[in-house]
Design an enzyme around this catalytic site. Structure first.
Site, PDB file in Angstrom:
ATOM      1  N   PHE A 120       0.835  -1.199   0.000  1.00  0.00           N
ATOM      2  CA  PHE A 120       0.000   0.000   0.000  1.00  0.00           C
ATOM      3  C   PHE A 120       0.870   1.250   0.000  1.00  0.00           C
ATOM      4  O   PHE A 120       1.798   1.394   0.788  1.00  0.00           O
ATOM      5  CB  PHE A 120      -0.910  -0.001   1.231  1.00  0.00           C
ATOM      6  CG  PHE A 120      -1.781   1.218   1.350  1.00  0.00           C
ATOM      7  CD1 PHE A 120      -2.757   1.484   0.402  1.00  0.00           C
ATOM      8  CD2 PHE A 120      -1.627   2.093   2.421  1.00  0.00           C
ATOM      9  CE1 PHE A 120      -3.570   2.603   0.523  1.00  0.00           C
ATOM     10  CE2 PHE A 120      -2.437   3.212   2.546  1.00  0.00           C
ATOM     11  CZ  PHE A 120      -3.408   3.471   1.590  1.00  0.00           C
ATOM     12  N   GLU A 121       0.581   2.179  -0.918  1.00  0.00           N
ATOM     13  CA  GLU A 121       1.256   3.479  -0.999  1.00  0.00           C
ATOM     14  C   GLU A 121       0.198   4.564  -0.816  1.00  0.00           C
ATOM     15  O   GLU A 121      -0.607   4.816  -1.717  1.00  0.00           O
ATOM     16  CB  GLU A 121       1.963   3.615  -2.354  1.00  0.00           C
ATOM     17  CG  GLU A 121       2.491   5.004  -2.686  1.00  0.00           C
ATOM     18  CD  GLU A 121       3.288   5.669  -1.570  1.00  0.00           C
ATOM     19  OE1 GLU A 121       2.732   6.585  -0.918  1.00  0.00           O
ATOM     20  OE2 GLU A 121       4.446   5.274  -1.358  1.00  0.00           O
ATOM     21  N   PRO A 122       0.134   5.197   0.362  1.00  0.00           N
ATOM     22  CA  PRO A 122      -0.983   6.097   0.679  1.00  0.00           C
ATOM     23  C   PRO A 122      -1.062   7.341  -0.196  1.00  0.00           C
ATOM     24  O   PRO A 122      -2.103   7.998  -0.234  1.00  0.00           O
ATOM     25  CB  PRO A 122      -0.728   6.475   2.148  1.00  0.00           C
ATOM     26  CG  PRO A 122       0.729   6.229   2.368  1.00  0.00           C
ATOM     27  CD  PRO A 122       1.089   5.073   1.486  1.00  0.00           C
TER      28      PRO A 122
END
Length: 484
Positions: free
Chosen positions: A248-250
């Site tokens: 996950f890359e916010p």
């Protein structure tokens, strides 16, 4: 679920898949009828797209909307067609040097404009409304770079929305509230399908929406469509599909669009043997997207088990352009056995329309877990350092005989411009001094391979030449002009 229901589900799935494959086979075989032939090179510019977009303005099937501008004032256009209740949003080239899917989008638009496969197209366009935003980063495309004119990676600007291109993408996504989104990229050609020598020509990802990588219905639907696309592409590029990392890359758009409720499908175009301009991968994009649209329109993806998503091999990064195995390299008279991994970096000319190669030794040592687009087993061959000779009169160079005598550098009157030469020999100035030869990562790979006291192969700027074959009959990019 009882056994009868399981059997029925399997039969329905197999029929759905077979139907998709038959349709896909038809469009794959007829692809050249729809390929947009004005876009054959990767370094495409915004201006090249405008006459293509204008063609669709005059067709009542298509709706063209300006949805924003880039930092440097280039229009961002949304091209829509179809009348279905389900919105599908596809965008490409948010990184300016990742154009493969932009080309494929225009191939798809040409397909939908044609009168072919009317029944299948009607099924898609009656159930879906398609929205294409090609070349989201036209300023980056102009100079063939990843980032936009602000120096921002648009795919890391989903939270702050600092760039006008980012704001346009968010605005369109919100206005459509699309059921599915296709985030279309290019990835490094050095990715392979994990534990295989096959390049990851196409990689897929059902983007995570949180750190825990939870799977809700939104993400599960993306996984199911990806399983379907993978099954189709295996017919045309067997073993050449990878699964992109789902950390996950916010800040990323894909992750946030999934978080906002759109089933997000990332498609990454990687490498394919002897496909420098990625035209075969462009075709795979076209087939992949069209097969996805068809299964979404029919709803046949719903019964696909998401467990099959995890069966797609992960992406790995263990490919070289050239791998030389088991070569003998002598230091202080002592022989050592090495593998060499060599990559060919593209260096753009000032116009960003063309490029030349400058190669590098990326790694050396035991590379037994790595692969090459081209692999040469150099068992029994010894590395020979290159030599320099004079050609003060600028005569026609007999490169084959030069190579057989170990010459790879020629002193001559250098041309006024340029950094590369098509002949397989480096050009240097009259005051050039050849440095002491040593192999190490980061160095430009030029040397020879000797066996039985004869030089049999030349490696010039990372390209392998068999000296028993005429150089013009072999794959060669360029040698270099050394100006210092």
């Amino acid at each position: 679920m009882n056994k009868n229901l399981l059997l029925l589900s399997a039969i329905i799935l197999s029929i759905s898949t077979l139907t998709g494959q038959n349709i896909t086979e038809a469009v794959y075989e007829s692809y050249d009828n729809y390929k947009e032939t004005s876009l054959n090179d990767r370094r495409i510019k915004h201006a090249e797209l405008q006459p293509l977009i204008d063609k669709f303005r005059t067709n009542s099937k298509f709706k063209i909307q300006k949805v924003g501008e880039s930092i440097e004032g280039r229009d961002l256009n949304l091209i829509s067609l179809g009348s279905g209740a389900t919105n599908i949003f596809l965008w490409s080239q948010m990184h300016g040097n990742e154009p493969t899917a932009t080309q494929a989008i225009f191939d798809l638009l040409n397909f939908f404009k044609s009168g072919d496969l009317k029944k299948e197209k009607r099924e898609i366009l009656n159930n879906l409304t398609l929205h294409f935003l090609p070349m989201l980063n036209p300023d980056g495309a102009e100079v063939f770079q990843r980032r936009n004119a602000l120096g921002v990676d648009i795919n890391r600007d989903a939270l702050r929305l600092q760039s006008p291109e980012s704001r346009a993408l968010k605005r369109v996504r919100d206005s459509l509230d699309a059921a599915f989104g296709f985030n279309l990229h290019d990835q490094s050609t050095y990715y392979n399908a994990e534990r295989t020598e096959k390049p990851a020509s196409i990689s897929y990802l059902a983007t995570a929406y949180n750190y825990e990588k939870d799977i809700n219905d939104v993400r599960a639907n993306a996984m199911k469509v990806i399983v379907f696309m993978n099954e189709i592409i295996q017919n045309y590029a067997p073993g050449q599909v990878g699964r992109y990392n789902d950390d996950f890359e916010p800040r990323a758009f894909g992750d946030n669009i999934a978080k906002w409720g759109t089933s997000l499908i990332l498609i990454e175009s990687g490498g394919y043997t002897n496909d420098i301009e990625k035209q075969e991968i462009r075709k795979l994009n076209y087939v992949s997207i069209l097969s996805a649209l068809y299964t979404i329109a029919k709803g046949s993806y719903v019964d696909i088990p998401i467990e099959d998503y995890e069966k797609i091999p992960k992406n790995d990064r263990k490919l070289f352009d050239l791998k030389i195995e088991n070569v003998t390299y002598k230091i202080s008279g002592k022989p050592y056995i090495l593998d060499l991994g060599i990559n060919r970096q593209e260096i753009d000319f000032a116009d960003h329309n063309t490029f030349y190669y400058k190669s590098t030794i990326v790694d050396q040592g035991d590379l037994s877990t790595y692969y090459g687009y081209e692999t040469f087993d150099a068992t029994g061959y010894t590395i020979v350092a290159p030599k320099v000779t004079d050609d003060k009169n600028g005569t026609e160079l007999d490169t084959k005989n030069l190579h057989k005598s170990g010459v790879a550098f020629v002193k001559t009157h250098l041309p006024k411009n340029g950094f590369a030469v098509k002949k397989p020999v480096h050009l240097v100035g009259e005051n050039f001094k050849l440095p002491d030869f040593n192999l190490s990562p980061g160095k430009e790979p030029t040397f020879f391979l000797e066996k039985d006291s004869k030089i049999k192969y030349a490696i010039i700027n990372g390209f392998l030449l068999d000296l028993s074959i005429a150089s013009d009959k072999q794959k060669f990019g360029n040698a270099l002009i050394y100006r210092n």
